[in-house]
Design a protein around this motif. Structure first.
Motif, PDB file in Angstrom:
ATOM      1  N   HIS A 189       2.833   2.467  -5.591  1.00 36.51           N
ATOM      2  CA  HIS A 189       2.242   1.164  -5.274  1.00 36.51           C
ATOM      3  C   HIS A 189       2.892  -0.003  -5.991  1.00 36.51           C
ATOM      4  N   ILE A 192       5.612  -0.982  -3.698  1.00 35.80           N
ATOM      5  CA  ILE A 192       5.095  -1.684  -2.507  1.00 35.80           C
ATOM      6  C   ILE A 192       4.739  -3.129  -2.868  1.00 35.80           C
ATOM      7  N   ARG A 296      -4.149  -4.138   2.946  1.00 37.40           N
ATOM      8  CA  ARG A 296      -4.672  -3.025   2.130  1.00 37.40           C
ATOM      9  C   ARG A 296      -5.917  -3.538   1.390  1.00 37.40           C
ATOM     10  N   ARG A 332      -7.301  -2.661   6.937  1.00 33.30           N
ATOM     11  CA  ARG A 332      -7.616  -1.255   6.718  1.00 33.30           C
ATOM     12  C   ARG A 332      -8.816  -1.158   5.792  1.00 33.30           C
ATOM     13  N   ASP A 335      -9.101   2.256   1.170  1.00 29.54           N
ATOM     14  CA  ASP A 335      -8.254   3.460   1.104  1.00 29.54           C
ATOM     15  C   ASP A 335      -7.967   3.778  -0.360  1.00 29.54           C
ATOM     16  N   MET A 429      -5.270   4.907  11.127  1.00 26.45           N
ATOM     17  CA  MET A 429      -3.981   5.251  10.536  1.00 26.45           C
ATOM     18  C   MET A 429      -3.681   6.688  10.981  1.00 26.45           C
ATOM     19  N   THR A 453       3.647   6.085   7.442  1.00 27.04           N
ATOM     20  CA  THR A 453       4.718   7.054   7.156  1.00 27.04           C
ATOM     21  C   THR A 453       4.769   7.459   5.681  1.00 27.04           C
ATOM     22  N   ARG A 465       4.558  11.652  -3.160  1.00 27.45           N
ATOM     23  CA  ARG A 465       5.340  10.444  -2.933  1.00 27.45           C
ATOM     24  C   ARG A 465       5.679   9.673  -4.204  1.00 27.45           C
ATOM     25  N   GLY A 503       4.047   2.080   7.301  1.00 28.20           N
ATOM     26  CA  GLY A 503       4.580   2.623   6.049  1.00 28.20           C
ATOM     27  C   GLY A 503       5.910   1.959   5.744  1.00 28.20           C
TER      28      GLY A 503
HETATM   29  C1  LIG Z   1       0.905   2.390   4.641  1.00 29.59           C
HETATM   30  C2  LIG Z   1       0.531   3.499   4.083  1.00 29.59           C
HETATM   31  O1  LIG Z   1      -0.515   3.543   3.208  1.00 29.59           O
HETATM   32  P1  LIG Z   1      -0.418   3.367   1.622  1.00 29.59           P
HETATM   33  O2  LIG Z   1      -1.124   2.121   1.269  1.00 29.59           O
HETATM   34  O3  LIG Z   1      -1.078   4.567   1.095  1.00 29.59           O
HETATM   35  O4  LIG Z   1       1.054   3.291   1.278  1.00 29.59           O
HETATM   36  C3  LIG Z   1       1.203   4.765   4.363  1.00 29.59           C
HETATM   37  O5  LIG Z   1       0.722   5.812   3.920  1.00 29.59           O
HETATM   38  O6  LIG Z   1       2.259   4.712   5.017  1.00 29.59           O
END
Ligand SMILES: C=C(OP(=O)(O)O)C(=O)O
Length: 571
Positions: A189, A192, A296, A332, A335, A429, A453, A465, A503
């Protein structure tokens, strides 16, 4: 000069001094003391210092983030002013003749146990606050400086073992030119968030990062994952040239800002941005995003010890819709789990958090939490094209269960006479392999799919991951992954619903034509990748994308597919 390469996760070139954040040793040893009175004074001094630190944090938070976020620090101050809490520590010192650090640790455990035993979710969540303030007191006792990120005022590149999502969130608004972490992967994260903030970042550097000293001049290339510390004159001059070329490339990409995403022969692929806070939507809109493909929402719940109220959530979702001015905003629902923690929910630590109690599983199990979010979403949907997306769906039953709670939220709002938009589109998703395999069934239940993804690769290849040791197995072009994407897209196209990828694969250089060829209709990515994705698509016809995708699907291995992809990119 020190040079090394690690995993480049957020593109861009940066030059600044290194700010090395050392890992803190907060372990506590039970030591006996002769002078209990002096030890009690150490406790009181550390508490006093903690209060002063928190006051500064509160004022900063009020100025830079908002009054609501600052309130948490008032709660911390109140606890530190509570005589029972402070005397708890001094009594342990006096009664057991033990050191202040140990007394603080035991006192923390006692208070946390007391809060956790209360039959009230709010009070249970206060255990996290107790942990926070006790840690601060222990740090003061051990002479460990306050979180280095809070005190950044000069431009720097952070070098750390890891950055939690909350550390990364704190970077926004600070003059941080980039960061390097020892652990992590492309989809952790922190990576990201670096991409959504548009700052260069390199992760998975391992022990190589130890060669960097605090204050070293650093040059980083966040796309290539290259790090240079203490560069010589020639390297500095070369880097300056590259920065110039990079600026020219960015200027070229700017021509795509107001263009729609499409192949050279006009097959539309909607290019959208991923966001973590409503303010991130500003960058998406500025860089020509055709919508928000993934908000998110869990980021509203993290980095705090209470839960956001319906009003707070409503305001955040409404703001994102208003910024996007009628363009789609896919939000979303919560999560959490995996590497995303929500302290207020005080979830138990699990052996396999990515496979555990998370996302829709929590929401269906705790409908009171879910209902608050759904009510806020339905209300905010009056202000734009808001769409609701459920994460971690593995079966039709979960979709139906979630839609049932949504109907319940609508009924509640109707009964209360609260205005909302009942015609919100609902999607899921697709990130668990069984959902991709059963996409034909799921497509009949929802208005859209979005393929996650990051998790789909993690679950289908059985590769964590965020574990850099096995990152070589994390292969977006694994033919098995591509087949799952193609199956999902086919089912969506046959049922006339949109199918996106949100993703990190969507924003990876060169992937837009591949995903278009696989039948994907929408791509959502960090704002900084959107222009390049539009440029990539515009270079190829739909037929060329399809031909490439077919070749990749027919590969026997990820390495074969990667070779074909690289050759194609270079041709
Ligand atoms: C976008 C996704 O969710 P996350 O926030 O878990 O990366 C993913 O799993 O591709």
């Amino acid at each position: 000069m020190v040079k090394f390469k690690a995993i480049g996760v957020s593109e861009g070139l940066a030059k600044a001094k290194a700010l090395v954040i050392k890992e803190e040793d907060l372990s506590v040893v039970k030591e006996t003391v002769a002078d209990a009175e002096a030890e009690c004074k150490r406790v009181l001094d550390a508490v006093e210092k903690a209060k002063q630190q928190i006051e500064v944090l509160r004022d900063d938070a009020e100025k830079n983030i908002g009054a609501a976020e600052a309130e948490i620090f008032d709660a911390h101050l109140m606890m530190l002013d509570d005589p029972d809490f402070v005397e708890g520590m001094t009594n342990i010192v006096t009664d057991e003749k033990v050191c202040a650090e140990y007394a603080c640790f035991v006192n923390c455990e006692n208070f946390q146990a007391m809060f956790r035993a209360l039959d009230d979710e709010y009070m249970q969540a206060r255990a996290a606050d107790i942990g926070d303030i006790s840690q601060r007191v222990i740090k003061n006792l051990k002479g460990i400086a306050d979180n280095a990120i809070d005190t950044i005022t000069e431009p720097c590149i952070i070098v750390a073992n890891d950055l939690t999502p909350s550390d990364t969130a704190k970077i926004g608004g600070k003059p941080v030119a980039g960061f390097i972490t020892k652990i992590g992967g492309r989809t952790s994260h922190s990576a990201i968030m670096a991409r959504s903030m548009g700052i260069p970042a390199i992760v998975g550097a391992g022990e190589k990062a130890d060669e960097i000293a605090d204050g070293d001049l650093l040059l980083i290339d966040g796309a290539a994952g290259e790090v240079v510390a203490q560069p010589d004159e020639q390297t500095l001059a070369d880097f300056a040239e590259r920065q110039k070329a990079d600026a020219a490339h960015r200027a070229m990409l700017a021509q795509y800002k107001d263009k729609e995403g499409a192949t050279s022969d006009g097959r539309r692929v909607i290019i959208e941005g991923n966001i973590g806070t409503p303010d991130d939507a500003v960058r998406v809109a500025e860089l020509g995003g055709e919508g928000v493909g993934l908000f998110r929402s869990e980021f509203l719940f993290m980095d705090r010890t209470d839960l956001p109220s319906e009003e707070e959530q409503f305001a955040a979702y409404k703001k994102a819709c208003e910024i996007m001015q009628g363009k789609p905003v896919i939000i979303r629902t919560l999560d959490i789990g995996g590497d995303k923690e929500v302290p207020a929910l005080a979830l138990e630590k699990e052996q396999n958090p990515f496979l555990g109690y998370r996302a829709i599983r929590i929401c269906l199990n705790q409908p009171e939490l879910f209902l608050i979010q759904l009510r806020a979403l339905l209300r905010a949907a009056q202000y734009g094209d808001l769409r609701i997306m459920f994460p971690m769906i593995s079966s039709v039953d979960e979709v139906r269960g979630a839609k049932q709670v949504l109907e319940q939220a609508k009924d509640m709002l109707t009964a209360e006479g609260v205005p909302f938009n009942p015609n919100v589109k609902v999607g899921i998703m697709v990130e668990i392999p069984v959902a991709a395999v059963c996409a034909d069934v799921l497509a009949k239940e929802v208005d859209f799919f979005s393929i996650g993804t990051n998790d789909l690769i993690q679950y289908s290849c059985a590769v964590d991951r965020i574990n850099e040791k096995i990152s070589y197995l994390y292969r977006p072009l694994h033919p098995g992954v591509l087949r799952l994407i193609a199956m999902t897209a086919k089912a969506a196209n046959e049922n006339g619903i949109e199918v996106g990828v949100c993703g990190e694969m969507a924003g990876t250089a060169g992937m837009a034509p591949v995903l278009c060829g696989l039948g994907v209709t929408n791509l959502s990515m960090s704002a900084s990748a959107m222009l390049a994705a539009k440029a990539d698509l515009a270079k190829h016809s739909c037929g060329e994308c399809k031909e490439l995708a077919d070749k990749l699907l027919a590969c026997a291995s990820a390495s074969d597919a990667e070779r074909i992809f690289t050759d194609w990119r270079e041709s």
